[in-house]
Design a protein around this motif. Structure first.
Motif, PDB file in Angstrom:
ATOM      1  N   LEU A  63      56.683   2.218  19.504  1.00 42.05           N
ATOM      2  CA  LEU A  63      56.844   2.614  18.097  1.00 42.05           C
ATOM      3  C   LEU A  63      56.417   1.491  17.164  1.00 42.05           C
ATOM      4  CD1 LEU A  63      60.300   4.483  18.118  1.00 42.05           C
ATOM      5  CD2 LEU A  63      58.017   5.503  17.940  1.00 42.05           C
ATOM      6  N   HIS A  64      56.801   0.270  17.505  1.00 41.65           N
ATOM      7  CA  HIS A  64      56.449  -0.875  16.667  1.00 41.65           C
ATOM      8  C   HIS A  64      54.959  -1.189  16.756  1.00 41.65           C
ATOM      9  CE1 HIS A  64      56.951  -4.715  14.591  1.00 41.65           C
ATOM     10  NE2 HIS A  64      56.231  -5.270  15.562  1.00 41.65           N
ATOM     11  N   HIS A  65      54.415  -1.115  17.974  1.00 40.23           N
ATOM     12  CA  HIS A  65      53.010  -1.477  18.177  1.00 40.23           C
ATOM     13  C   HIS A  65      52.075  -0.539  17.410  1.00 40.23           C
ATOM     14  CE1 HIS A  65      49.439  -2.973  20.233  1.00 40.23           C
ATOM     15  NE2 HIS A  65      49.096  -1.716  20.485  1.00 40.23           N
ATOM     16  N   TYR A  66      52.390   0.755  17.412  1.00 40.73           N
ATOM     17  CA  TYR A  66      51.533   1.732  16.734  1.00 40.73           C
ATOM     18  C   TYR A  66      51.960   1.958  15.281  1.00 40.73           C
ATOM     19  CZ  TYR A  66      49.529   2.720  21.290  1.00 40.73           C
ATOM     20  OH  TYR A  66      48.896   2.601  22.511  1.00 40.73           O
ATOM     21  N   GLN A  67      52.834   1.067  14.769  1.00 39.08           N
ATOM     22  CA  GLN A  67      53.256   1.058  13.365  1.00 39.08           C
ATOM     23  C   GLN A  67      53.885   2.382  12.933  1.00 39.08           C
ATOM     24  OE1 GLN A  67      49.740  -0.139  11.184  1.00 39.08           O
ATOM     25  NE2 GLN A  67      49.862  -2.251  11.898  1.00 39.08           N
ATOM     26  N   ILE A  68      54.540   3.051  13.887  1.00 34.18           N
ATOM     27  CA  ILE A  68      55.283   4.273  13.557  1.00 34.18           C
ATOM     28  C   ILE A  68      56.625   3.902  12.935  1.00 34.18           C
ATOM     29  CG2 ILE A  68      56.357   6.344  14.543  1.00 34.18           C
ATOM     30  CD1 ILE A  68      54.206   6.254  16.745  1.00 34.18           C
ATOM     31  N   LEU A  69      57.196   2.796  13.412  1.00 34.42           N
ATOM     32  CA  LEU A  69      58.493   2.338  12.917  1.00 34.42           C
ATOM     33  C   LEU A  69      58.497   0.819  12.920  1.00 34.42           C
ATOM     34  CD1 LEU A  69      61.402   3.195  12.075  1.00 34.42           C
ATOM     35  CD2 LEU A  69      62.029   2.991  14.498  1.00 34.42           C
ATOM     36  N   ALA A  70      58.864   0.227  11.786  1.00 29.82           N
ATOM     37  CA  ALA A  70      58.904  -1.229  11.680  1.00 29.82           C
ATOM     38  C   ALA A  70      60.219  -1.741  12.278  1.00 29.82           C
ATOM     39  CB  ALA A  70      58.790  -1.660  10.225  1.00 29.82           C
ATOM     40  N   PRO A 113      62.168  -5.341  13.622  1.00 29.05           N
ATOM     41  CA  PRO A 113      62.081  -6.809  13.641  1.00 29.05           C
ATOM     42  C   PRO A 113      61.751  -7.335  15.041  1.00 29.05           C
ATOM     43  CG  PRO A 113      64.052  -6.090  12.463  1.00 29.05           C
ATOM     44  CD  PRO A 113      63.462  -4.878  13.104  1.00 29.05           C
ATOM     45  N   GLU A 114      60.934  -8.386  15.081  1.00 29.85           N
ATOM     46  CA  GLU A 114      60.521  -8.959  16.365  1.00 29.85           C
ATOM     47  C   GLU A 114      61.730  -9.429  17.184  1.00 29.85           C
ATOM     48  OE1 GLU A 114      57.771  -9.170  17.942  1.00 29.85           O
ATOM     49  OE2 GLU A 114      56.417  -8.353  16.439  1.00 29.85           O
ATOM     50  N   THR A 115      62.729  -9.966  16.486  1.00 30.27           N
ATOM     51  CA  THR A 115      63.926 -10.439  17.197  1.00 30.27           C
ATOM     52  C   THR A 115      64.628  -9.297  17.911  1.00 30.27           C
ATOM     53  OG1 THR A 115      64.214 -12.162  15.516  1.00 30.27           O
ATOM     54  CG2 THR A 115      66.093 -11.709  16.957  1.00 30.27           C
ATOM     55  N   ALA A 116      64.713  -8.147  17.233  1.00 31.41           N
ATOM     56  CA  ALA A 116      65.360  -6.983  17.842  1.00 31.41           C
ATOM     57  C   ALA A 116      64.579  -6.493  19.056  1.00 31.41           C
ATOM     58  CB  ALA A 116      65.483  -5.861  16.804  1.00 31.41           C
ATOM     59  N   LEU A 117      63.247  -6.486  18.936  1.00 28.36           N
ATOM     60  CA  LEU A 117      62.405  -6.086  20.068  1.00 28.36           C
ATOM     61  C   LEU A 117      62.607  -7.024  21.252  1.00 28.36           C
ATOM     62  CD1 LEU A 117      59.038  -5.220  18.269  1.00 28.36           C
ATOM     63  CD2 LEU A 117      60.515  -3.631  19.489  1.00 28.36           C
ATOM     64  N   ALA A 152      67.212   1.663  30.468  1.00 31.12           N
ATOM     65  CA  ALA A 152      66.975   0.462  29.668  1.00 31.12           C
ATOM     66  C   ALA A 152      65.475   0.169  29.539  1.00 31.12           C
ATOM     67  CB  ALA A 152      67.690  -0.733  30.300  1.00 31.12           C
ATOM     68  N   ILE A 153      64.737   0.335  30.627  1.00 30.56           N
ATOM     69  CA  ILE A 153      63.284   0.100  30.592  1.00 30.56           C
ATOM     70  C   ILE A 153      62.604   1.122  29.702  1.00 30.56           C
ATOM     71  CG2 ILE A 153      61.176   0.157  31.992  1.00 30.56           C
ATOM     72  CD1 ILE A 153      62.830  -0.982  34.300  1.00 30.56           C
ATOM     73  N   PHE A 154      63.033   2.385  29.788  1.00 31.36           N
ATOM     74  CA  PHE A 154      62.443   3.432  28.944  1.00 31.36           C
ATOM     75  C   PHE A 154      62.672   3.132  27.461  1.00 31.36           C
ATOM     76  CE2 PHE A 154      63.039   7.365  26.507  1.00 31.36           C
ATOM     77  CZ  PHE A 154      61.779   7.924  26.654  1.00 31.36           C
ATOM     78  N   ILE A 155      63.903   2.738  27.117  1.00 30.75           N
ATOM     79  CA  ILE A 155      64.222   2.433  25.709  1.00 30.75           C
ATOM     80  C   ILE A 155      63.374   1.262  25.226  1.00 30.75           C
ATOM     81  CG2 ILE A 155      66.019   1.572  24.157  1.00 30.75           C
ATOM     82  CD1 ILE A 155      68.038   3.155  25.867  1.00 30.75           C
ATOM     83  N   ALA A 156      63.271   0.206  26.051  1.00 25.80           N
ATOM     84  CA  ALA A 156      62.485  -0.967  25.658  1.00 25.80           C
ATOM     85  C   ALA A 156      61.020  -0.602  25.451  1.00 25.80           C
ATOM     86  CB  ALA A 156      62.623  -2.061  26.721  1.00 25.80           C
ATOM     87  N   ALA A 157      60.462   0.196  26.370  1.00 24.83           N
ATOM     88  CA  ALA A 157      59.060   0.605  26.250  1.00 24.83           C
ATOM     89  C   ALA A 157      58.847   1.498  25.039  1.00 24.83           C
ATOM     90  CB  ALA A 157      58.625   1.338  27.521  1.00 24.83           C
TER      91      ALA A 157
END
Length: 459
Positions: free
Chosen positions: A23-30, A32-36, A13-18
């Protein structure tokens, strides 16, 4: 469900969250903030389940640091208001320090050791402290001269920070600061070294009186020390909340983005501290014959408390208890750790050496190694004279900058990440002092190799 399976699920779970956050932080994949937010809190939920099954205070403290960082990141307004919880924890810890030191030192000196041993432990401790802190100083100098983190920094147009002014400390002031004039005042101001000096002299005086006069006071000191250790155990149940609140406040009012501005300086300090631990403390532990695994288990909780609260005092009672449980006699623990809080600040010494040269680099001043050594040795001496001053390390830097005609504005830049730097240097201070107790105990031939280590898991 077994603890092993829960641990595996938590790691996944921690690996998936990280991974998705990166991916979102480096703009590789958009994403939604709610999903994150949901993914990160699901991972934290798994951590909480793991902590519930693990039933270890150290685990809960580490988990609370993660939870606190997430609250600070997601809900900064709430996180800033949580500072009151960390302050409550620190206040409760500070109530323990003075009576615990007094009771353990008096009982150790007057009850179990002769006066010659006290003197012997004193010179051995000071010799060890000075050798190790000098090595820390040189590692700090080497690190900043290699990284050149201050080179190329431009002065900011406006500086709004301010620090409490502290008058320059002469050699006379530093010496006088060691000795108490009023023990109640020393306790109220948190002057650990003054409390230690008073307790040592009191213990020596008690050892010199007749047996019928000494015995009641010894029993009282022994009883007080036992009560204060139990007091510590009670306060430690609040540690996860206090530690989590401290981390939440730090992240909430500074933000995770603060790392980007001064990452090079921050990285230099952390790498230098890691190098100090691996190149100096670890070899000392091996040479002396410290039981590494048991020692690390014992210091895990005090270090995590020191890291989160940036307070050595917060970790002191638990560190003393942990060292006693791995085989260091109480009389040595009670003497070495509090004395080391003034004379064995390995992390702080390394930081001061690094920060002083950073200031000169930021100002574009070329300094020879000889000039650098003069400055950092001055810092090492003056740092022993301002214990208890808020933001003490930065205050010391300001005073030294004025003495050596260095500009002040680079010090105010350091203010932005001082808490993040303080976490690391305070942790190394605690680690170094815990190791020092084992070294002195081994040197005295009084380390108990067969001490009961099972209780360490419950610390």
């Amino acid at each position: 469900m077994s603890l092993k399976r829960i641990s595996l699920i938590t790691l996944v779970a921690i690996f998936i969250a990280a991974f998705v956050t990166s991916l979102h932080h480096y703009q590789i994949l958009a994403i939604p903030e709610t999903a994150l937010l949901i993914v990160r809190w699901l991972a934290i939920g798994c951590l909480l389940v793991y902590g519930w099954h693990k039933k270890s205070l150290t685990s809960w403290i580490l988990i609370s640091m993660v939870v606190g960082a997430e609250i600070g990141h997601d809900f900064p307004a709430i996180a800033i208001n949580l500072q009151v919880l960390s302050k409550v924890f620190l206040k409760m810890i500070k109530t323990i320090v003075a009576p615990l030191l007094f009771a353990t030192l008096v009982f150790g000196i007057a009850g179990h050791s002769d006066l010659k041993q006290v003197g012997r432990m004193g010179w051995k401790s000071l010799l060890y402290f000075e050798v190790v802190t000098t090595l820390a100083l040189f590692i700090g100098l080497a690190a900043i001269n290699i990284s050149k983190a201050g080179v190329g920094i431009k002065p900011p147009p406006i500086i709004n920070e301010s620090l409490e002014a502290v008058p320059p400390q002469s050699a006379t002031d530093i010496i006088l600061h060691i000795f108490p004039e009023n023990i109640a005042k020393s306790i109220a101001e948190g002057q650990v070294l003054q409390v230690v000096i008073f307790s040592i002299i009191f213990g020596i005086a008690l050892a010199m009186v007749r047996e019928d006069k000494r015995r009641p006071m010894l029993r009282a000191a022994e009883s007080l020390s036992e009560v204060m250790f139990k007091f510590t155990n009670i306060v430690m149940y609040f540690a996860p909340i206090g530690v989590g609140a401290a981390i939440a406040f730090t992240v909430g009012h500074m933000g995770l983005g603060i790392l980007l501005n001064l990452f090079q300086l921050l990285a230099t300090l952390y790498v230098a501290l890691i190098a100090f631990v691996l190149l100096i403390l670890f070899p000392i532990a091996l040479i002396v014959g410290v039981p590494i695994k048991k020692f690390l288990q014992a210091v895990a909780e005090p270090i995590s408390i020191a890291f989160a609260t940036t307070s050595s005092e917060a970790a002191l009672p638990r560190a003393m208890e942990a060292m006693e449980r791995i085989g260091v006699p109480r009389k040595i623990v009670a003497f070495v750790i509090p004395t080391g809080y003034s004379f064995n600040l390995d992390g702080t010494t390394l930081y001061l050496a690094l920060a002083a040269v950073f200031v000169a680099q930021a100002a574009g001043m070329e300094m020879s190694i000889g000039h650098q050594l003069v400055i950092v040795f001055t810092l090492m001496l003056t740092s022993k004279g301002v214990a208890g001053v808020p933001r003490a390390s930065l205050v010391i830097l300001l005073g030294t900058a004025a003495s050596f005609n260095l500009p002040v504005w680079p010090i105010f830049i350091i203010l932005g990440i001082d808490e993040l730097m303080d976490m690391a240097r305070t942790s190394v201070n605690v680690l170094g002092n815990c190791l020092a107790t084992v070294v002195i105990a081994k040197w005295e031939g009084e380390f108990d190799e067969n001490a009961n280590h099972k209780e360490i898991e419950q610390l």
